[in-house]
Scaffold this active site. Structure first.
Site, PDB file in Angstrom:
ATOM      1  N   ASP A  25       1.101  -1.044  -0.247  1.00  0.00           N
ATOM      2  CA  ASP A  25       0.189  -0.329   0.370  1.00  0.00           C
ATOM      3  C   ASP A  25       1.089   1.106  -0.048  1.00  0.00           C
ATOM      4  OD1 ASP A  25      -1.807   1.826   0.110  1.00  0.00           O
ATOM      5  OD2 ASP A  25      -3.026   1.683   2.014  1.00  0.00           O
ATOM      6  N   LEU A  26       0.743   2.282  -0.901  1.00  0.00           N
ATOM      7  CA  LEU A  26       1.965   2.948  -1.450  1.00  0.00           C
ATOM      8  C   LEU A  26       1.595   4.224  -0.476  1.00  0.00           C
ATOM      9  CD1 LEU A  26       3.302   2.193  -5.069  1.00  0.00           C
ATOM     10  CD2 LEU A  26       4.510   1.548  -2.591  1.00  0.00           C
TER      11      LEU A  26
ATOM     12  N   GLY B  76      -5.820   7.914 -21.455  1.00  0.00           N
ATOM     13  CA  GLY B  76      -6.457   8.161 -23.052  1.00  0.00           C
ATOM     14  C   GLY B  76      -6.899   6.260 -23.504  1.00  0.00           C
ATOM     15  N   HIS B  77      -6.495   6.378 -24.055  1.00  0.00           N
ATOM     16  CA  HIS B  77      -6.616   4.414 -24.840  1.00  0.00           C
ATOM     17  C   HIS B  77      -5.596   4.358 -26.145  1.00  0.00           C
ATOM     18  CE1 HIS B  77      -7.612   2.522 -21.478  1.00  0.00           C
ATOM     19  NE2 HIS B  77      -8.989   2.830 -21.275  1.00  0.00           N
ATOM     20  N   ASP B  78      -5.337   3.452 -26.280  1.00  0.00           N
ATOM     21  CA  ASP B  78      -4.712   3.020 -27.702  1.00  0.00           C
ATOM     22  C   ASP B  78      -5.049   3.798 -28.912  1.00  0.00           C
ATOM     23  OD1 ASP B  78      -4.511   1.466 -29.961  1.00  0.00           O
ATOM     24  OD2 ASP B  78      -3.012  -0.004 -29.355  1.00  0.00           O
ATOM     25  N   ILE B  79      -6.228   3.840 -28.522  1.00  0.00           N
ATOM     26  CA  ILE B  79      -6.983   4.459 -30.297  1.00  0.00           C
ATOM     27  C   ILE B  79      -6.302   6.099 -29.751  1.00  0.00           C
ATOM     28  CG2 ILE B  79      -9.201   4.337 -28.869  1.00  0.00           C
ATOM     29  CD1 ILE B  79     -10.140   4.191 -32.150  1.00  0.00           C
ATOM     30  N   ASN B  80      -6.520   6.201 -28.947  1.00  0.00           N
ATOM     31  CA  ASN B  80      -6.349   7.464 -28.313  1.00  0.00           C
ATOM     32  C   ASN B  80      -4.351   8.289 -28.745  1.00  0.00           C
ATOM     33  OD1 ASN B  80      -8.384   7.302 -25.813  1.00  0.00           O
ATOM     34  ND2 ASN B  80      -9.213   8.716 -27.747  1.00  0.00           N
TER      35      ASN B  80
ATOM     36  N   ASP C 142      -0.215   0.159 -27.474  1.00  0.00           N
ATOM     37  CA  ASP C 142      -0.286   0.286 -26.210  1.00  0.00           C
ATOM     38  C   ASP C 142       0.925  -0.743 -26.396  1.00  0.00           C
ATOM     39  OD1 ASP C 142      -2.690   1.002 -24.915  1.00  0.00           O
ATOM     40  OD2 ASP C 142      -3.336  -1.028 -25.393  1.00  0.00           O
TER      41      ASP C 142
END
Length: 382
Positions: free
Chosen positions: A56-57, A121-125, A152
């Protein structure tokens, strides 16, 4: 193994960072994945050969444990958005002050600076912003995302692993670590360097430059295309060079006079489509296998491991005789990658890792009691 002796601390994330860690692990690095308490790690399918510790950071003791891990590590791999590690007082300045040889690899979508650096964001973005997504799609259709491989895994995880290896090599001469800003926008752009150089119609290699779906290698050309077969499967055609195109037409029983390579692409594609639908995939393989026509079957993931070529090279492996996955690549002649047979349970190695970095029984008991650390080791005495 090529990376034997390299110690990597991987902060748990999704897709790109686990893939990067898996590459390092497959080629011999010792990788400890730091999981979050109560994290749904079932989504990580790229953890083979790694160890798992749950920390737990958000607690000071959790931060101190990670600091101690990093003091003797070669690499820290972190997948968070800009500023997250700094808020935990675990940024590069802090950790490199404790270990000047540490390679601090930061893998994000948009990078460590710029207006979008803190945006989700994700890969498509990332692919969209890189300029690559615009080029992927059929004629007069909208851009089509090629699942999440390019940003990715290729532009992100793979190039981050390359950056880590480069930094390890450089450290041999300087004795110092450094910070790696690996991000999926620039990684995807870098992967497309060849496209940027060949999109100008006035260049000596005008492969791109037309609207998407009208170029040589994006489905515009009938000799670089996929075709449906009689049994509903597909064949892939990549007969770009003149000699391969001639061999391709020979397999179709067509004349180059009637269907010149750079004649009417629409006419040729219509004819090729009609002919391919007259035979099954197996029948076409009997015609084109071992011929320099650049024609191959489009295999499903269930079929690929059993193709005669892949089977001969042992390109895929299975641990249970049912589920197959790719062998590590590339193949090194003396120190090839080796796939570990085991994926860690969530928190399986927490106690072992804490013990190895110098914590005693009382410390460990207190960490577990306070939720600083968690263990899933059912044989543990704690």
């Amino acid at each position: 193994m090529a990376l034997r002796g390299i110690k990597v601390i991987e902060l748990a994330g999704l897709a790109p960072a686990p893939f990067c860690g898996m590459i390092l692990s497959d080629f011999g690095a010792s990788v400890i994945r730091v999981d979050k308490p109560n994290s749904p790690v079932v989504s990580d399918k790229l953890s083979r050969g790694k160890q798992s510790i749950v920390l737990d950071l958000r607690q000071k003791d959790g931060v101190k444990i990670l600091e101690r891990l990093c003091k003797t590590a070669d690499v820290l791999l972190e997948p968070f958005r800009k500023g997250v590690m700094e808020k935990l007082d675990l940024g590069p300045n802090r950790l490199l002050s404790l270990n000047e040889k540490l390679i601090y690899a930061r893998l994000t979508g948009f990078g460590q600076n710029g207006p979008f650096s803190k945006m989700a964001g994700h890969d498509i973005n990332y692919l969209a912003l890189s300029g690559v997504l615009y080029m992927i799609g059929r004629k007069n259709e909208k851009p089509y995302p090629p699942i999440n491989l390019l940003a990715d895994f290729a532009g992100g995880g793979m190039l981050c692993a390359l950056g880590i290896c480069l930094a390890i090599i450089e450290r041999n001469s300087s004795g110092k670590g450094q910070v790696i800003d690996a991000n999926m926008v620039e990684g995807s752009s870098y992967l497309s360097s060849w496209i940027w150089k060949t999109q100008d119609p006035s260049s000596n290699l005008p492969i791109w430059g037309n609207p998407p779906g009208e170029n040589l290698l994006d489905g515009g050309a009938p000799f670089y295309q996929t075709y449906r077969t009689k049994d509903g499967k597909f064949m892939a055609v990549g007969a770009v060079e003149e000699q391969f195109y001639k061999e391709f037409l020979k397999g179709l029983n067509l004349s180059e006079c009637d269907y010149p390579q750079f004649g009417s692409w629409e006419k040729s594609q219509k004819k090729f489509t009609e002919i391919f639908e007259s035979k099954t995939q197996e029948e076409w393989c009997k015609i084109f296998d071992y011929k320099d026509a650049c024609v191959t079957p489009v295999l499903s993931m269930k079929e690929a491991p059993f193709h005669v070529h892949n089977d001969a090279r042992k390109s895929f492996m299975s641990l249970d005789g049912q589920n197959y996955f790719p062998q590590p690549a590339p193949i090194l002649s003396r120190t090839p990658g080796i796939v570990a047979k085991k994926e860690p349970l969530y928190g399986e190695h927490t106690i072992d890792i804490l013990t190895k970095i110098g914590y005693n029984d009382d410390d460990i008991k207190q960490f577990l009691k306070n939720g600083v650390a968690m263990s899933n080791n059912i044989t543990s005495k704690y």
